[in-house]
Design a protein around this motif. Structure first.
Motif, PDB file in Angstrom:
ATOM      1  N   LEU A 115      84.715  13.280 -27.779  1.00 24.07           N
ATOM      2  CA  LEU A 115      84.018  12.989 -29.029  1.00 24.07           C
ATOM      3  C   LEU A 115      84.173  14.204 -29.945  1.00 24.07           C
ATOM      4  N   ARG A 154      83.543  16.224 -33.420  1.00 20.18           N
ATOM      5  CA  ARG A 154      82.617  16.301 -34.548  1.00 20.18           C
ATOM      6  C   ARG A 154      82.997  17.494 -35.408  1.00 20.18           C
ATOM      7  N   THR A 206      79.543  15.641 -39.461  1.00 20.94           N
ATOM      8  CA  THR A 206      80.087  14.327 -39.104  1.00 20.94           C
ATOM      9  C   THR A 206      80.308  14.299 -37.604  1.00 20.94           C
ATOM     10  N   SER A 207      80.373  13.069 -37.073  1.00 16.20           N
ATOM     11  CA  SER A 207      80.649  12.938 -35.642  1.00 16.20           C
ATOM     12  C   SER A 207      81.276  11.581 -35.364  1.00 16.20           C
ATOM     13  N   ASN A 208      82.201  11.569 -34.437  1.00 19.31           N
ATOM     14  CA  ASN A 208      82.655  10.295 -33.905  1.00 19.31           C
ATOM     15  C   ASN A 208      81.476   9.670 -33.166  1.00 19.31           C
ATOM     16  N   PRO A 209      81.512   8.346 -33.024  1.00 13.42           N
ATOM     17  CA  PRO A 209      80.336   7.668 -32.457  1.00 13.42           C
ATOM     18  C   PRO A 209      80.227   7.804 -30.949  1.00 13.42           C
ATOM     19  N   ARG A 248      86.228   6.375 -30.822  1.00  8.98           N
ATOM     20  CA  ARG A 248      86.369   7.808 -31.123  1.00  8.98           C
ATOM     21  C   ARG A 248      87.839   8.004 -31.455  1.00  8.98           C
ATOM     22  N   THR A 297      90.395  12.351 -36.159  1.00  5.50           N
ATOM     23  CA  THR A 297      89.327  12.200 -37.156  1.00  5.50           C
ATOM     24  C   THR A 297      88.068  12.895 -36.633  1.00  5.50           C
ATOM     25  N   GLY A 318      85.052  11.548 -37.423  1.00  7.74           N
ATOM     26  CA  GLY A 318      84.018  10.518 -37.363  1.00  7.74           C
ATOM     27  C   GLY A 318      83.257  10.321 -38.660  1.00  7.74           C
ATOM     28  N   TYR A 362      85.755   6.711 -41.458  1.00  3.50           N
ATOM     29  CA  TYR A 362      85.987   7.929 -40.680  1.00  3.50           C
ATOM     30  C   TYR A 362      86.466   9.050 -41.601  1.00  3.50           C
TER      31      TYR A 362
END
Ligand code: ATP
Ligand code: MG
Length: 505
Positions: A298, A300, A310-313, A318, A322, A324, A392
């Protein structure tokens, strides 16, 4: 502190941190210890005359006592100011004279050498702290009571001054309030699904927001525990993964784990989450890690000045390459660097952010603060990126690393992505160096896989010519065995620019 304390486990004998886990010197600090010791340390600080808003500067090696000192400082109404142990005497002098701390805590072995600069900065008390509960600070605190009435903090009161990593220039002191730190911690622990039974593998330094706030605060908010390592060591980490559920790391942790033959699905079966940040994670690293372990890292994105942005979920895709979605409390926009107007989906520009997590300004740099925080409260991150159709966020580099060659903008990431795709290439860094005709010339530094079939300069340039407009193609390509990185694993492009600055002049 009281926010954290309200969430400590009712059973205070639960472990907060196990230091040097898996070794003979392993030691467990419980939540009860944490409560008592922060009380003792806070009493000591108060007895030393620390008043609300006074700074406590700390340059010590990583230890759980260092975390206790952070919490005790905010309990006592002070402002915690951690410094990288790698800083030299001259650097420490800059930070101390800039921050004018009431108390300065140094390593037992460095204190004598730093007394002179501490005196110069009018530090009232110079204490020491070692890695195993030794030093004058714990000694003096030992005689103090464990009860301490936490000094009430307003949301806007300062809790810490954190200096930035200094990747793009001299480090700046970011003033972080209780609101900044508390709101980000509350958001993150929820977003990443932290639970009381989580065990965080903590191998990050704690003079930086990543290890100090992101990692530790998520643990404290859930009464979870951590395996607390002095530093990242791939063998040791592999040995502890079966006892941990979450690891936070910088990208180099993951490349080093991938180089470890023991990294398998079975070895990571007990883990629920691997998080990466502080520098870009190569999409290849993400894919290789998934293939080896079944875990999608993950990724972020955040900054010293803002905490996490920001963060990937946790649940959901994921996406490699990116960082997220903007976190729930964060407003994020991408603007045109020239006009400052907001751009649309897929358009590349400067990332600006606002939210309760965003700092109030740089310590004693009102001019710089005015330049970087807009009147509507948005902070100019200096990172270049875009938001894609699914929402994203993609980071393509830093504004300061943008190359202007022959009047055209070149985003290093675009060129790096092409080079990284060449078989035999591990990774690359693209920088601009002064050029008499073009202003700046695109220059690439490339890391090759050991062994056969690695491309040479002509081959790299040939592939770039096929895939990129001419002005983006590197004029020169250099090969290195390792890219220069700082303590947080960030590539120091300024060093690469310096190394090649006379190339065309
Ligand atoms: P300085 O501001 O002193 O030049 P720095 O910006 O490196 O140093 P930090 O606050 O530690 O200091 O780092 C924040 C920066 O790290 C961000 O602005 C961004 O450029 C980079 N960063 C953090 N996470 C990521 C990520 N996941 N992907 C890409 N870049 C990231
Ligand atoms: Mg920065």
């Amino acid at each position: 502190f009281e926010l954290f304390r309200s969430r400590f486990p009712a059973e205070r004998s639960r472990p907060f941190a196990e230091t040097d886990p898996g070794t003979e010197g392993a030691r467990t600090v419980t939540y009860g210890d944490l409560e008592a010791l922060t009380g003792r340390y806070a009493n000591l600080l108060a007895d030393l005359g620390l008043k609300k808003g006074d700074r406590v500067a700390v340059q010590v090696e990583k230890s759980v006592e260092n975390i206790i000192l952070y919490l005790a400082t905010v309990r006592a109404g002070g402002v915690f100011l951690p410094l990288n142990p790698a800083y030299t005497k001259a650097e420490v002098e800059y930070f101390l004279t800039d921050a004018e701390p009431h108390v300065f805590v140094a390593r037992p072995e460095s204190a004598d050498g730093l007394r002179e600069v501490a005196d110069k900065a009018k530090v009232a008390h110079l204490l020491t702290l070692g890695t195993h509960g030794d030093g004058t600070l714990p000694e003096m605190a030992a005689g103090k009571g464990t009860d301490f009435a936490t000094v009430p903090a307003q949301a806007d009161d300062l809790a810490a001054i954190l200096y930035t990593s200094g990747t793009t220039g001299r480090s700046k002191g970011a003033m972080m309030s209780h609101r900044n730190l508390g709101s980000n911690a509350l958001t993150l622990h929820k977003y990443w699904g932290f639970r009381p039974d989580d065990v965080l593998l903590h191998a990050l330094p704690i003079f930086h927001t990543h290890g100090l706030f992101v990692a530790t605060n998520c643990v404290l908010l859930n009464g979870s525990s951590m395996l607390f390592l002095p530093k990242f060591d791939a063998d040791q980490v592999m040995g502890l993964l079966p006892r941990a559920t979450v690891m936070m790391g910088v990208p180099t942790f993951y490349t080093r784990l991938l180089a470890h033959p023991g990294l398998t699905r079975e070895a990571t079966a007990h883990m629920r989450l691997f998080i990466s940040g502080s520098a870009p994670l190569l999409a290849d690293t993400h894919r290789d890690f998934s293939a080896r372990t079944g875990h999608a890292i993950l990724e972020r994105y955040g900054m010293t000045e803002t905490g996490m942005l920001t963060s990937n979920p946790l649940d959901g895709d994921r996406i490699p390459g990116t960082v997220g979605f903007p976190l729930p409390e964060v407003s994020l926009r991408v603007v045109d660097p020239e006009t400052g107007t907001a751009l649309g989906t897929e358009e590349i520009g400067i990332i600006e952010v606002a939210g309760p997590n965003v700092f109030s300004g740089y310590w004693r740099m009102p001019e710089k603060t005015r330049q970087e925080i807009k009147p509507d409260g948005f902070f100019i991150t200096g990172d270049v990126g875009k938001v894609d159709g699914r929402g994203y966020v993609h980071i393509v580099g830093r504004a300061k690393d943008l190359i202007i060659s022959g009047g055209f903008n070149v985003y290093p990431k675009e060129v790096e992505t092409v080079i990284d795709g060449i078989p035999g290439v591990v990774e690359s860094a693209v920088v601009g160096v002064p050029h008499p005709d073009f202003g700046e010339a695109v220059t690439a530094v490339v890391l090759r896989k050991p062994g056969a079939a690695a491309p040479d300069e002509a081959a790299v340039i040939a592939v770039c010519k096929e895939q990129l407009a001419n002005f983006k193609v590197p004029k020169r390509v250099f090969f290195m065995d390792e890219l220069p990185r700082n303590a947080m694993g960030k590539v120091q492009k300024n060093l690469l620019r310096d190394a090649h600055k006379d190339l065309f002049t």
